[in-house]
Design a protein around this motif. Sequence first.
Motif, PDB file in Angstrom:
ATOM      1  N   VAL A 133       5.012  -4.744   4.570  1.00 30.51           N
ATOM      2  CA  VAL A 133       4.217  -3.535   4.574  1.00 30.51           C
ATOM      3  C   VAL A 133       3.035  -3.877   4.835  1.00 30.51           C
ATOM      4  N   SER A 134       2.154  -3.162   6.136  1.00 27.60           N
ATOM      5  CA  SER A 134       0.705  -3.273   6.621  1.00 27.60           C
ATOM      6  C   SER A 134      -0.153  -2.391   5.378  1.00 27.60           C
ATOM      7  N   MET A 135      -0.807  -3.663   5.000  1.00 25.03           N
ATOM      8  CA  MET A 135      -1.597  -3.073   3.801  1.00 25.03           C
ATOM      9  C   MET A 135      -2.919  -3.230   4.468  1.00 25.03           C
ATOM     10  N   PRO A 136      -4.309  -2.182   4.112  1.00 29.58           N
ATOM     11  CA  PRO A 136      -5.341  -2.609   4.118  1.00 29.58           C
ATOM     12  C   PRO A 136      -6.086  -3.986   3.397  1.00 29.58           C
ATOM     13  N   ASP A 137      -6.350  -5.081   4.217  1.00 33.13           N
ATOM     14  CA  ASP A 137      -7.275  -6.377   3.881  1.00 33.13           C
ATOM     15  C   ASP A 137      -8.197  -5.286   2.535  1.00 33.13           C
ATOM     16  N   GLU A 138      -8.361  -5.297   1.405  1.00 28.53           N
ATOM     17  CA  GLU A 138      -9.548  -4.978   0.211  1.00 28.53           C
ATOM     18  C   GLU A 138     -10.118  -6.361  -0.089  1.00 28.53           C
ATOM     19  N   ARG A 139      -9.936  -7.523   0.001  1.00 29.56           N
ATOM     20  CA  ARG A 139      -9.894  -8.917  -0.239  1.00 29.56           C
ATOM     21  C   ARG A 139     -11.747  -8.995  -0.005  1.00 29.56           C
ATOM     22  N   TRP A 140     -12.491  -9.835  -0.737  1.00 22.76           N
ATOM     23  CA  TRP A 140     -14.039 -10.209  -0.138  1.00 22.76           C
ATOM     24  C   TRP A 140     -14.084 -11.432   0.856  1.00 22.76           C
ATOM     25  N   GLN A 141     -15.005 -11.764   1.253  1.00 16.91           N
ATOM     26  CA  GLN A 141     -15.145 -11.601   2.642  1.00 16.91           C
ATOM     27  C   GLN A 141     -15.009 -14.020   2.360  1.00 16.91           C
ATOM     28  N   ARG A 142     -14.424 -14.329   1.009  1.00 14.61           N
ATOM     29  CA  ARG A 142     -14.195 -15.730   1.396  1.00 14.61           C
ATOM     30  C   ARG A 142     -13.063 -16.181   1.385  1.00 14.61           C
ATOM     31  N   CYS A 143     -12.046 -15.108   1.974  1.00 16.41           N
ATOM     32  CA  CYS A 143     -10.601 -16.016   1.624  1.00 16.41           C
ATOM     33  C   CYS A 143     -10.342 -17.101   1.807  1.00 16.41           C
ATOM     34  N   ASP A 144     -10.844 -17.354   2.545  1.00 17.86           N
ATOM     35  CA  ASP A 144     -10.950 -19.447   2.835  1.00 17.86           C
ATOM     36  C   ASP A 144     -10.584 -20.184   1.592  1.00 17.86           C
ATOM     37  N   LEU A 145     -11.405 -19.627   0.657  1.00 15.05           N
ATOM     38  CA  LEU A 145     -11.362 -20.148  -0.789  1.00 15.05           C
ATOM     39  C   LEU A 145     -10.055 -20.235  -1.567  1.00 15.05           C
ATOM     40  N   LYS A 146      -9.628 -21.057  -2.095  1.00 18.15           N
ATOM     41  CA  LYS A 146      -8.553 -20.808  -3.339  1.00 18.15           C
ATOM     42  C   LYS A 146      -8.932 -20.389  -4.136  1.00 18.15           C
ATOM     43  N   THR A 147      -9.552 -19.310  -4.483  1.00 21.27           N
ATOM     44  CA  THR A 147     -10.038 -18.948  -6.294  1.00 21.27           C
ATOM     45  C   THR A 147      -9.175 -17.989  -6.575  1.00 21.27           C
ATOM     46  N   ALA A 160       3.265  -2.921  -1.437  1.00 23.29           N
ATOM     47  CA  ALA A 160       4.166  -3.177  -0.885  1.00 23.29           C
ATOM     48  C   ALA A 160       5.865  -3.245  -1.395  1.00 23.29           C
ATOM     49  N   ILE A 161       5.608  -3.555  -2.890  1.00 23.87           N
ATOM     50  CA  ILE A 161       6.659  -3.417  -3.264  1.00 23.87           C
ATOM     51  C   ILE A 161       7.242  -1.642  -3.459  1.00 23.87           C
ATOM     52  N   ASP A 162       6.348  -0.986  -4.106  1.00 22.42           N
ATOM     53  CA  ASP A 162       6.514   0.103  -4.299  1.00 22.42           C
ATOM     54  C   ASP A 162       6.841   0.544  -2.990  1.00 22.42           C
ATOM     55  N   ALA A 163       6.252   0.720  -1.687  1.00 27.74           N
ATOM     56  CA  ALA A 163       7.014   1.030  -0.092  1.00 27.74           C
ATOM     57  C   ALA A 163       8.101   0.687  -0.139  1.00 27.74           C
ATOM     58  N   GLY A 164       9.112   0.379  -0.594  1.00 21.22           N
ATOM     59  CA  GLY A 164      10.132  -0.171  -0.052  1.00 21.22           C
ATOM     60  C   GLY A 164      10.324  -1.471   0.098  1.00 21.22           C
ATOM     61  N   GLY A 165       8.833  -2.375   0.850  1.00 23.82           N
ATOM     62  CA  GLY A 165       9.409  -3.608   0.418  1.00 23.82           C
ATOM     63  C   GLY A 165       9.595  -4.749   0.202  1.00 23.82           C
ATOM     64  N   SER A 166       8.800  -5.946   0.638  1.00 20.69           N
ATOM     65  CA  SER A 166       9.802  -7.023   0.067  1.00 20.69           C
ATOM     66  C   SER A 166       7.460  -8.534  -0.220  1.00 20.69           C
ATOM     67  N   SER A 167       6.951  -8.042   0.583  1.00 20.53           N
ATOM     68  CA  SER A 167       5.865  -8.682   0.479  1.00 20.53           C
ATOM     69  C   SER A 167       4.991  -8.174   1.165  1.00 20.53           C
ATOM     70  N   PRO A 168       3.000  -8.127   1.594  1.00 17.17           N
ATOM     71  CA  PRO A 168       2.467  -6.941   2.387  1.00 17.17           C
ATOM     72  C   PRO A 168       1.992  -7.894   3.403  1.00 17.17           C
ATOM     73  N   TRP A 169       1.304  -8.103   5.144  1.00 20.98           N
ATOM     74  CA  TRP A 169       0.737  -8.277   5.610  1.00 20.98           C
ATOM     75  C   TRP A 169      -0.543  -7.253   5.439  1.00 20.98           C
ATOM     76  N   LEU A 170      -1.230  -8.089   5.556  1.00 22.52           N
ATOM     77  CA  LEU A 170      -3.201  -7.669   4.825  1.00 22.52           C
ATOM     78  C   LEU A 170      -4.104  -7.511   6.590  1.00 22.52           C
ATOM     79  N   VAL A 171      -4.088  -6.202   6.578  1.00 23.14           N
ATOM     80  CA  VAL A 171      -4.788  -5.907   8.265  1.00 23.14           C
ATOM     81  C   VAL A 171      -5.746  -5.718   7.989  1.00 23.14           C
ATOM     82  N   ALA A 172      -6.724  -6.540   8.835  1.00 24.41           N
ATOM     83  CA  ALA A 172      -8.373  -5.869   9.107  1.00 24.41           C
ATOM     84  C   ALA A 172      -8.418  -4.319   9.284  1.00 24.41           C
ATOM     85  N   GLU A 173      -9.992  -3.972   9.382  1.00 21.29           N
ATOM     86  CA  GLU A 173      -9.934  -2.684   9.811  1.00 21.29           C
ATOM     87  C   GLU A 173      -9.609  -2.037  11.459  1.00 21.29           C
ATOM     88  N   ASP A 174      -9.828  -3.321  12.226  1.00 19.14           N
ATOM     89  CA  ASP A 174      -9.616  -3.330  13.454  1.00 19.14           C
ATOM     90  C   ASP A 174      -7.826  -3.605  13.920  1.00 19.14           C
TER      91      ASP A 174
END
Length: 296
Positions: A133-147, A160-174
């Motif tokens: 399920v596509s979801m807005p990417d609302e994470r911070w701006q250093r997703c290259d760091l595994k924190t 994504a689960i609540d929408a009936g899927g099994s996992s999300p794809w995080l989509v940028a504003e564009d």
Amino acid sequence: MLTSWIDGRYLPHRRARVSVDDRAFLFADAVYEVVAVYDGRFIDARLHMERLANSLDGLRIAPPMTSRALSLVARELLRRNRLRHGYLYLQITRGSAPRWHGFPDPPVRATVFMSVTHKPAPGESPARADDVVSMPDERWQRCDLKTTSLLANCLAMQDAIDAGGSSPWLVAEDGTVREGASSNAWIVTRDGVLVTHPLCRNILGGCTRGRILRLARELQLRVEERGFSRDEAGEAAEAFISSSTSFVRPVVSLDGEVIGDGGAGEVSLRLYEAFIDSLRRGDDLTSGLDDNDIRH
Ligand code: PLP
């Protein structure tokens, strides 16, 4: 009962504890790695150590142990737990100090934790497929760091689960698909090109992603590391996700619409087979956990 390791001690997992003043508990001030184990061997260990070093550097946490020492503990954990297939979890936090946003001065001893999880041996074909399920990417701006700061990932997963899927794809504003909540995202276009997001601060450089790119080149697939939109993904012939825990997992629908013919795609299956084959052959170009010291 599983044995874990925390700050120098092997313990039954349920007895492993951290302080309520630990900065991972208070601020998610910590980094982690998940390393796949196949037939008692760590997969892509050196890549994981390099990424760990990069994450520590990004958070300005001094590496508390050499990678050789980490490796010795990790191997001993596999031995004590008789782990054949599964994964190792490793977390390093900035340590415990009275609650204050700035770093403790002088620095305190980092907390180091390791545990393992058993999994069945991977089969000849992927064990399951994902409905994404596509979801807005609302994470911070250093997703290259595994924190361990993963709240936005957790919320997207639950949405994504609540929408009936099994996992999300995080989509940028564009509209660009960045990655999954704990995986990298891939499509195969209708003319057979394998596409995944390029490395940058908006995605985590997956170790599995790196192995798949190498295998794809060996299989002489056409590969493009570029952004693709949610709409392009909807039109794709195939899609899949990759991670150290799922290897290559087909995606069969996106936002409730079937991708390709609704089953695992041909290229995804070839890559899965090549992946498992490379693990069986012990083809680990990046083994040698010991010769890569994260303490420079
Ligand atoms: N992207 C994110 C956000 C992740 O959390 C993960 C793994 O946990 C990945 C990608 C895949 O990385 P790897 O293949 O190293 O497991």
